[in-house]
Design a protein around this motif. Structure first.
Motif, PDB file in Angstrom:
ATOM      1  N   GLU A 162       0.794  -1.273  -0.184  1.00 23.71           N
ATOM      2  CA  GLU A 162       0.020  -0.146  -0.117  1.00 23.71           C
ATOM      3  C   GLU A 162       1.022   1.190   0.113  1.00 23.71           C
ATOM      4  O   GLU A 162       0.376   2.529  -0.385  1.00 23.71           O
ATOM      5  N   LYS A 163       2.007   1.047   0.379  1.00 24.74           N
ATOM      6  CA  LYS A 163       2.985   2.242   0.428  1.00 24.74           C
ATOM      7  C   LYS A 163       3.204   3.257  -0.790  1.00 24.74           C
ATOM      8  O   LYS A 163       3.083   4.532  -0.692  1.00 24.74           O
ATOM      9  N   SER A 164       3.176   2.429  -1.727  1.00 27.32           N
ATOM     10  CA  SER A 164       3.448   3.194  -3.182  1.00 27.32           C
ATOM     11  C   SER A 164       2.524   2.805  -4.160  1.00 27.32           C
ATOM     12  O   SER A 164       2.601   2.971  -5.163  1.00 27.32           O
ATOM     13  N   TRP A 165       1.200   2.477  -3.588  1.00 26.56           N
ATOM     14  CA  TRP A 165       0.171   2.196  -4.619  1.00 26.56           C
ATOM     15  C   TRP A 165      -0.767   3.365  -5.012  1.00 26.56           C
ATOM     16  O   TRP A 165      -1.203   3.870  -4.088  1.00 26.56           O
ATOM     17  N   MET A 166      -1.061   3.673  -6.147  1.00 26.99           N
ATOM     18  CA  MET A 166      -1.662   4.598  -6.673  1.00 26.99           C
ATOM     19  C   MET A 166      -2.768   4.182  -7.562  1.00 26.99           C
ATOM     20  O   MET A 166      -2.770   4.652  -8.982  1.00 26.99           O
ATOM     21  N   PRO A 167      -3.622   3.592  -7.220  1.00 23.21           N
ATOM     22  CA  PRO A 167      -4.637   3.015  -8.078  1.00 23.21           C
ATOM     23  C   PRO A 167      -5.420   4.209  -8.839  1.00 23.21           C
ATOM     24  O   PRO A 167      -5.903   3.965 -10.198  1.00 23.21           O
ATOM     25  N   GLU A 168      -5.908   4.996  -8.195  1.00 23.77           N
ATOM     26  CA  GLU A 168      -6.840   6.219  -8.927  1.00 23.77           C
ATOM     27  C   GLU A 168      -6.069   6.865 -10.201  1.00 23.77           C
ATOM     28  O   GLU A 168      -6.500   7.130 -11.218  1.00 23.77           O
ATOM     29  N   LYS A 169      -4.458   7.160 -10.026  1.00 23.35           N
ATOM     30  CA  LYS A 169      -3.788   7.762 -10.994  1.00 23.35           C
ATOM     31  C   LYS A 169      -3.853   6.791 -12.246  1.00 23.35           C
ATOM     32  O   LYS A 169      -3.647   7.402 -13.302  1.00 23.35           O
ATOM     33  N   ILE A 170      -3.344   5.515 -11.792  1.00 28.61           N
ATOM     34  CA  ILE A 170      -3.461   4.451 -12.910  1.00 28.61           C
ATOM     35  C   ILE A 170      -4.651   4.502 -13.659  1.00 28.61           C
ATOM     36  O   ILE A 170      -4.756   4.237 -15.001  1.00 28.61           O
ATOM     37  N   GLU A 171      -5.875   4.400 -13.063  1.00 30.82           N
ATOM     38  CA  GLU A 171      -7.315   4.521 -13.593  1.00 30.82           C
ATOM     39  C   GLU A 171      -7.396   5.737 -14.506  1.00 30.82           C
ATOM     40  O   GLU A 171      -7.832   5.401 -15.676  1.00 30.82           O
ATOM     41  N   SER A 172      -6.802   6.833 -14.034  1.00 27.94           N
ATOM     42  CA  SER A 172      -7.067   7.963 -14.756  1.00 27.94           C
ATOM     43  C   SER A 172      -6.299   7.860 -16.238  1.00 27.94           C
ATOM     44  O   SER A 172      -6.754   8.200 -17.028  1.00 27.94           O
ATOM     45  N   ILE A 173      -5.119   7.407 -16.030  1.00 26.21           N
ATOM     46  CA  ILE A 173      -4.092   7.132 -17.313  1.00 26.21           C
ATOM     47  C   ILE A 173      -4.694   6.370 -18.176  1.00 26.21           C
ATOM     48  O   ILE A 173      -4.689   6.514 -19.464  1.00 26.21           O
ATOM     49  N   ALA A 174      -5.264   5.058 -17.774  1.00 34.82           N
ATOM     50  CA  ALA A 174      -5.992   4.090 -18.519  1.00 34.82           C
ATOM     51  C   ALA A 174      -7.016   4.537 -19.360  1.00 34.82           C
ATOM     52  O   ALA A 174      -7.097   4.016 -20.408  1.00 34.82           O
ATOM     53  N   SER A 175      -8.023   5.258 -18.838  1.00 34.65           N
ATOM     54  CA  SER A 175      -9.022   5.841 -19.234  1.00 34.65           C
ATOM     55  C   SER A 175      -8.678   6.707 -20.836  1.00 34.65           C
ATOM     56  O   SER A 175      -9.625   6.842 -21.482  1.00 34.65           O
ATOM     57  N   ILE A 193     -11.883  -5.626  -6.374  1.00 37.28           N
ATOM     58  CA  ILE A 193     -10.669  -5.409  -5.707  1.00 37.28           C
ATOM     59  C   ILE A 193     -10.051  -4.045  -6.072  1.00 37.28           C
ATOM     60  O   ILE A 193     -10.613  -3.608  -6.926  1.00 37.28           O
ATOM     61  N   THR A 194      -9.160  -3.621  -4.906  1.00 36.92           N
ATOM     62  CA  THR A 194      -8.503  -2.440  -5.407  1.00 36.92           C
ATOM     63  C   THR A 194      -6.948  -2.528  -5.206  1.00 36.92           C
ATOM     64  O   THR A 194      -6.138  -1.569  -5.582  1.00 36.92           O
ATOM     65  N   ASN A 195      -6.521  -3.961  -5.131  1.00 37.14           N
ATOM     66  CA  ASN A 195      -5.041  -3.913  -5.090  1.00 37.14           C
ATOM     67  C   ASN A 195      -4.328  -4.097  -6.419  1.00 37.14           C
ATOM     68  O   ASN A 195      -3.238  -4.628  -6.354  1.00 37.14           O
ATOM     69  N   ARG A 196      -5.247  -4.191  -7.397  1.00 40.10           N
ATOM     70  CA  ARG A 196      -4.449  -4.201  -8.691  1.00 40.10           C
ATOM     71  C   ARG A 196      -5.386  -3.494  -9.590  1.00 40.10           C
ATOM     72  O   ARG A 196      -6.792  -3.488  -9.339  1.00 40.10           O
ATOM     73  N   CYS A 197      -4.865  -3.243 -10.835  1.00 39.49           N
ATOM     74  CA  CYS A 197      -5.845  -2.604 -11.847  1.00 39.49           C
ATOM     75  C   CYS A 197      -5.613  -3.400 -13.011  1.00 39.49           C
ATOM     76  O   CYS A 197      -4.589  -3.662 -13.612  1.00 39.49           O
ATOM     77  N   SER A 198      -6.710  -4.043 -13.572  1.00 39.66           N
ATOM     78  CA  SER A 198      -6.908  -4.852 -14.497  1.00 39.66           C
ATOM     79  C   SER A 198      -7.724  -4.596 -15.997  1.00 39.66           C
ATOM     80  O   SER A 198      -8.677  -4.010 -15.640  1.00 39.66           O
ATOM     81  N   TYR A 199      -7.047  -4.973 -16.909  1.00 37.02           N
ATOM     82  CA  TYR A 199      -7.707  -4.323 -18.146  1.00 37.02           C
ATOM     83  C   TYR A 199      -7.663  -5.391 -19.323  1.00 37.02           C
ATOM     84  O   TYR A 199      -7.025  -6.401 -19.356  1.00 37.02           O
ATOM     85  N   PHE A 200      -8.360  -5.204 -20.220  1.00 34.42           N
ATOM     86  CA  PHE A 200      -8.488  -6.164 -21.573  1.00 34.42           C
ATOM     87  C   PHE A 200      -7.766  -5.196 -22.510  1.00 34.42           C
ATOM     88  O   PHE A 200      -8.370  -4.102 -22.858  1.00 34.42           O
ATOM     89  N   ALA A 201      -6.830  -5.408 -23.339  1.00 35.81           N
ATOM     90  CA  ALA A 201      -6.248  -4.872 -24.390  1.00 35.81           C
ATOM     91  C   ALA A 201      -6.394  -5.432 -25.709  1.00 35.81           C
ATOM     92  O   ALA A 201      -6.420  -6.793 -25.943  1.00 35.81           O
ATOM     93  N   SER A 202      -6.745  -4.598 -26.704  1.00 36.88           N
ATOM     94  CA  SER A 202      -7.158  -5.151 -28.079  1.00 36.88           C
ATOM     95  C   SER A 202      -5.782  -5.775 -28.873  1.00 36.88           C
ATOM     96  O   SER A 202      -5.947  -6.695 -29.573  1.00 36.88           O
TER      97      SER A 202
END
Length: 233
Positions: free
Chosen positions: A84-97, A109-118
């Motif tokens: 949790e010390k260096s985890w920034m899911p909100e910023k990652i989601e913002s970039i992914a969008s 879950i919030t401990n990883r950010c997961s996506y499908f890539a074309s």
């Protein structure tokens, strides 16, 4: 100790799974089980129940971001706090969008950010944007479409090493087993490891190494084959 992925590795063929479990049960030693999966906690528990798998000594979920231990498989809070010390899911989601061709996976879950890539070019564009941001992260691309962004200190290999260190298991008779790209880290740590016969293409492309056995048998049959190769005594 068997440290194994679930889907496509330990699970996938009931007869070879039962043969492996029967083999372990007939030995003079006890084989501790560590399940290391991309599934989230509840999904992993459901699979364990559906497939009548033995309850593991350690359950590592979410591509190495969750660790559950003990008879009741409760969270290892030391591991959670470390990530949790260096985890920034909100910023990652913002970039992914902002990355075209990337679709968020709907996970509870919030401990990883997961996506499908074309395709892989989308993954590299995403990686480039993450690098520009300076956010600490680890990117795992597997199966030709699954993209997982993890805390930088996590991953299947790092989670396994954490368990080995925590419980002082460096001398254990160990086999690591996997079938896909998100298993690369734990399969290339220098421990006796097996790529099962039904492995996905990205894993088959891994360089040859004395510690990595390429099984002819599929699923649990490949694990059984590799155990006999490494641990004949």
């Amino acid at each position: 100790m068997l440290a194994t992925d679930l889907d496509g590795t330990l699970v996938g063929d009931k007869s070879s799974l039962q043969a492996l479990l029967d083999f372990y049960g007939s030995q003079t030693y006890k084989v501790s089980l560590v399940y290391i999966t991309g599934r989230h906690y509840q999904s992993a528990l459901s699979l364990i129940e559906e497939e009548s798998l033995p309850v593991p000594d350690v359950l590592i979920t979410d591509v190495g971001t969750g660790i559950y231990i003990g008879d009741r498989l409760e969270p290892d809070l030391e591991w959670t706090r470390r990530l949790e010390k260096s985890w920034m899911p909100e910023k990652i989601e913002s970039i992914a969008s902002r990355v075209s061709g990337l679709t968020s996976q709907d996970l509870p879950i919030t401990n990883r950010c997961s996506y499908f890539a074309s395709d892989s070019t989308v993954v590299e564009a995403f990686r480039s944007e993450l690098n520009k941001s300076g956010i600490p992260y680890k990117l795992i691309y597997s199966g030709g479409r699954d993209v997982d962004i993890l805390p930088s200190e996590s991953g299947k290999g790092q989670a396994l090493q954490y368990i080995l260190d925590k419980y002082k298991l460096s001398e254990a008779k160990l086999l690591v087993a996997g079938d896909s790209g998100n298993d690369v880290e734990m399969l290339t740590m220098g421990f006796p490891s097996v790529i099962v016969g039904n492995a996905q293409p990205e894993l088959l492309e891994q360089a040859e190494h004395p510690s990595i056995y390429r099984a002819k048998q599929k699923f649990a049959g490949g694990i059984h084959e590799a155990w006999s190769h490494f641990h004949t005594d």
